[in-house]
Design a protein around this motif. Structure first.
Motif, PDB file in Angstrom:
ATOM      1  N   GLY A 155      13.776  23.323  35.764  1.00 34.41           N
ATOM      2  CA  GLY A 155      14.679  22.587  36.632  1.00 34.41           C
ATOM      3  C   GLY A 155      15.983  22.174  35.983  1.00 34.41           C
ATOM      4  O   GLY A 155      17.029  22.189  36.626  1.00 34.41           O
ATOM      5  N   MET A 156      15.953  21.802  34.701  1.00 33.87           N
ATOM      6  CA  MET A 156      17.178  21.362  34.029  1.00 33.87           C
ATOM      7  C   MET A 156      17.847  22.516  33.284  1.00 33.87           C
ATOM      8  O   MET A 156      19.061  22.718  33.406  1.00 33.87           O
ATOM      9  N   MET A 157      17.061  23.271  32.515  1.00 30.82           N
ATOM     10  CA  MET A 157      17.639  24.252  31.610  1.00 30.82           C
ATOM     11  C   MET A 157      17.653  25.675  32.160  1.00 30.82           C
ATOM     12  O   MET A 157      18.162  26.579  31.527  1.00 30.82           O
ATOM     13  N   GLY A 158      17.100  25.875  33.355  1.00 29.72           N
ATOM     14  CA  GLY A 158      17.092  27.201  33.957  1.00 29.72           C
ATOM     15  C   GLY A 158      15.932  28.053  33.494  1.00 29.72           C
ATOM     16  O   GLY A 158      15.260  28.700  34.294  1.00 29.72           O
ATOM     17  N   TYR A 159      15.677  28.040  32.189  1.00 31.02           N
ATOM     18  CA  TYR A 159      14.650  28.893  31.577  1.00 31.02           C
ATOM     19  C   TYR A 159      13.912  28.089  30.515  1.00 31.02           C
ATOM     20  O   TYR A 159      14.519  27.295  29.782  1.00 31.02           O
ATOM     21  N   ASP A 210       0.725  35.252  33.410  1.00 32.54           N
ATOM     22  CA  ASP A 210       1.051  34.487  34.608  1.00 32.54           C
ATOM     23  C   ASP A 210       2.140  33.500  34.223  1.00 32.54           C
ATOM     24  O   ASP A 210       1.898  32.576  33.436  1.00 32.54           O
ATOM     25  N   ALA A 211       3.325  33.687  34.754  1.00 36.11           N
ATOM     26  CA  ALA A 211       4.450  32.809  34.454  1.00 36.11           C
ATOM     27  C   ALA A 211       4.624  31.809  35.596  1.00 36.11           C
ATOM     28  O   ALA A 211       3.823  31.757  36.530  1.00 36.11           O
ATOM     29  N   MET A 212       5.670  30.988  35.507  1.00 29.52           N
ATOM     30  CA  MET A 212       5.983  30.048  36.580  1.00 29.52           C
ATOM     31  C   MET A 212       7.430  30.251  37.016  1.00 29.52           C
ATOM     32  O   MET A 212       8.334  30.301  36.184  1.00 29.52           O
ATOM     33  N   GLU A 213       7.623  30.368  38.325  1.00 26.37           N
ATOM     34  CA  GLU A 213       8.974  30.430  38.874  1.00 26.37           C
ATOM     35  C   GLU A 213       9.184  29.251  39.816  1.00 26.37           C
ATOM     36  O   GLU A 213       8.239  28.606  40.282  1.00 26.37           O
ATOM     37  N   GLY A 214      10.453  28.947  40.070  1.00 28.08           N
ATOM     38  CA  GLY A 214      10.768  27.815  40.914  1.00 28.08           C
ATOM     39  C   GLY A 214      10.993  26.564  40.094  1.00 28.08           C
ATOM     40  O   GLY A 214      11.606  26.612  39.027  1.00 28.08           O
ATOM     41  N   ASP A 215      10.479  25.441  40.578  1.00 29.70           N
ATOM     42  CA  ASP A 215      10.784  24.149  39.964  1.00 29.70           C
ATOM     43  C   ASP A 215       9.885  23.831  38.776  1.00 29.70           C
ATOM     44  O   ASP A 215       9.092  22.896  38.798  1.00 29.70           O
ATOM     45  N   GLY A 216      10.003  24.653  37.721  1.00 28.83           N
ATOM     46  CA  GLY A 216       9.326  24.353  36.477  1.00 28.83           C
ATOM     47  C   GLY A 216       9.989  23.166  35.804  1.00 28.83           C
ATOM     48  O   GLY A 216      11.114  22.793  36.171  1.00 28.83           O
ATOM     49  N   PRO A 217       9.306  22.535  34.853  1.00 25.95           N
ATOM     50  CA  PRO A 217       8.152  23.071  34.132  1.00 25.95           C
ATOM     51  C   PRO A 217       6.787  22.814  34.757  1.00 25.95           C
ATOM     52  O   PRO A 217       5.800  23.345  34.280  1.00 25.95           O
ATOM     53  N   VAL A 288      13.551  36.312  40.147  1.00 23.75           N
ATOM     54  CA  VAL A 288      12.585  35.235  40.328  1.00 23.75           C
ATOM     55  C   VAL A 288      13.251  34.103  41.097  1.00 23.75           C
ATOM     56  O   VAL A 288      14.463  33.989  41.138  1.00 23.75           O
ATOM     57  N   HIS A 289      12.427  33.262  41.709  1.00 21.78           N
ATOM     58  CA  HIS A 289      12.954  32.041  42.306  1.00 21.78           C
ATOM     59  C   HIS A 289      13.372  31.106  41.186  1.00 21.78           C
ATOM     60  O   HIS A 289      12.553  30.725  40.358  1.00 21.78           O
ATOM     61  N   ALA A 290      14.626  30.746  41.143  1.00 25.17           N
ATOM     62  CA  ALA A 290      15.095  29.778  40.159  1.00 25.17           C
ATOM     63  C   ALA A 290      15.058  28.386  40.772  1.00 25.17           C
ATOM     64  O   ALA A 290      15.063  28.228  41.995  1.00 25.17           O
ATOM     65  N   PRO A 291      14.997  27.337  39.937  1.00 30.79           N
ATOM     66  CA  PRO A 291      15.010  25.981  40.464  1.00 30.79           C
ATOM     67  C   PRO A 291      16.272  25.708  41.280  1.00 30.79           C
ATOM     68  O   PRO A 291      17.345  26.236  40.992  1.00 30.79           O
ATOM     69  N   HIS A 298      18.604  33.478  41.806  1.00 32.91           N
ATOM     70  CA  HIS A 298      17.879  34.743  41.869  1.00 32.91           C
ATOM     71  C   HIS A 298      17.047  34.773  43.140  1.00 32.91           C
ATOM     72  O   HIS A 298      16.193  33.920  43.321  1.00 32.91           O
ATOM     73  N   ALA A 299      17.288  35.730  44.027  1.00 37.26           N
ATOM     74  CA  ALA A 299      16.467  35.870  45.226  1.00 37.26           C
ATOM     75  C   ALA A 299      15.179  36.603  44.855  1.00 37.26           C
ATOM     76  O   ALA A 299      15.189  37.525  44.056  1.00 37.26           O
ATOM     77  N   PHE A 300      14.092  36.204  45.448  1.00 41.11           N
ATOM     78  CA  PHE A 300      12.775  36.765  45.141  1.00 41.11           C
ATOM     79  C   PHE A 300      12.613  38.057  45.921  1.00 41.11           C
ATOM     80  O   PHE A 300      12.462  38.039  47.123  1.00 41.11           O
ATOM     81  N   ARG A 301      12.648  39.217  45.219  1.00 38.89           N
ATOM     82  CA  ARG A 301      12.675  40.483  45.940  1.00 38.89           C
ATOM     83  C   ARG A 301      11.467  41.363  45.701  1.00 38.89           C
ATOM     84  O   ARG A 301      11.299  42.336  46.415  1.00 38.89           O
ATOM     85  N   ASN A 302      10.660  41.136  44.643  1.00 33.13           N
ATOM     86  CA  ASN A 302       9.459  41.955  44.575  1.00 33.13           C
ATOM     87  C   ASN A 302       8.218  41.115  44.406  1.00 33.13           C
ATOM     88  O   ASN A 302       8.257  40.039  43.851  1.00 33.13           O
ATOM     89  N   SER A 303       7.177  41.581  44.978  1.00 33.84           N
ATOM     90  CA  SER A 303       5.974  40.771  45.136  1.00 33.84           C
ATOM     91  C   SER A 303       5.035  40.929  43.972  1.00 33.84           C
ATOM     92  O   SER A 303       4.992  41.950  43.303  1.00 33.84           O
ATOM     93  N   CYS A 304       4.235  39.883  43.762  1.00 33.23           N
ATOM     94  CA  CYS A 304       3.219  39.926  42.720  1.00 33.23           C
ATOM     95  C   CYS A 304       2.191  41.011  43.017  1.00 33.23           C
ATOM     96  O   CYS A 304       1.687  41.661  42.119  1.00 33.23           O
TER      97      CYS A 304
END
Length: 311
Positions: A155-159, A210-217, A288-291, A298-304
């Protein structure tokens, strides 16, 4: 130094151990281990969470590193501090809830629950010259440190990856103090690089299965990536991690600062290493979905599910 990527479909302990062993062997990391030397493993246990929620470093990733080291005669100690109070009772509960107590008992490594800390000086720090760390990470030290991060958007640092994971060496409630000292992204990123240079991990691993996208951490969604990343450089590990999810390293502040300080080898930046690594996986994460608060979009364009089928 170089970076290594292994393609993994799940957290099978045998396959994980083979992957970590291959990284340690290729990097000559094993040559640094002496009998009964203590090796500290620093996972991401930001909060009490089940491994399948993709908030924490999966215990099997940490266990795989421990197995490899124990086979070489090292003593293995896992140490971490989450975002809340830092004391023995809290840490025992965190290790238990995250699956680490069970893994430690099964595979024979130890968990640090003494929860002692010390103030240290960072004489080479660009932004930060003093802070407090868990005692095990204070320098000088005779131990080795392996940074075992979880790949996330943040959420703060992007990555968030290998460099950001080292913020966990700052004890519990002292983390908000540093956020208050460095409330803006740029100085906070500079502080993270100063801290990384102080801890100076001897090897870095990123759990990007398994990573996390969106409003991490902690508030994002699980996203299958299917990779394990390793490097003797936390910055180069993060450059690979960023490329895995199609983020530009130059837009990630900790990597931008590290590159400007020449902490990332020019030969690595200009090499075809990152292209080769992506070919190993034989697929591309388009985005990936970014916070919402991140400058990254980043628009989410390919599926898990598509990536799962490729395994």
């Amino acid at each position: 130094m170089s970076a290594y990527v292994k393609r993994l479909a799940d957290y099978d302990i045998e396959r994980l151990t083979e992957a970590v062993d291959a990284m340690f062997t290729a990097s000559a990391f094993y040559g640094r281990i002496k009998p009964h030397m203590t090796v500290i493993l620093k996972p991401n246990l930001v909060m009490r969470s089940a491994p399948e929620e993709a908030i924490i470093t999966h215990p099997n990733v940490t266990a795989a590193a421990a197995i490899c080291l124990l086979r070489r005669g090292a003593d293995v100690l896992v140490a971490e501090s989450g975002g809340g109070p830092y004391n023995t009772s809290i840490m025992k509960g965190t290790f238990r809830a995250c699956g680490y107590t069970e893994a430690a008992e099964k595979y024979g490594f130890s968990l640090y629950t003494a929860c002692k800390s010390t103030a240290v000086q960072l004489p080479e720090g660009k932004r930060c010259n003093t802070l407090t760390v868990t005692e095990l990470f204070a320098r000088p030290r005779e131990t080795l440190v392996i940074d075992i991060a979880k790949l996330k958007t943040h959420g703060m640092m992007g990555y968030s990856g290998a460099v950001k994971n080292l913020f966990g060496v700052v004890p519990g409630l002292l983390k908000p103090e540093l956020h208050s000292r460095y409330p803006e992204k740029e100085p906070f990123a500079e502080m993270l690089v100063d801290l990384c240079e102080y801890v100076h991990p001897d090897f870095s691993i990123i759990d990007a299965i398994d990573a996390m996208e969106g409003d991490g951490p902690t508030g994002g969604q699980k996203r299958f990536v299917g990779a394990l990343v390793g490097s003797e450089s936390p910055y180069e590990a993060d450059m690979v991690g960023a490329k895995l999810i199609n983020m530009k390293p130059e837009e990630i502040l900790v990597l931008k600062n590290a590159q400007s300080a020449d902490f990332v080898r020019e030969s690595f930046r200009k090499s075809k290493c990152l292209v080769t690594i992506l070919r190993i996986l034989s697929y591309t994460i388009l985005s990936v979905h970014a916070p919402a608060a991140s400058i990254l979009r980043h628009a989410f364009r390919n599926s898990c599910s598509r990536l799962q089928r490729e395994f």
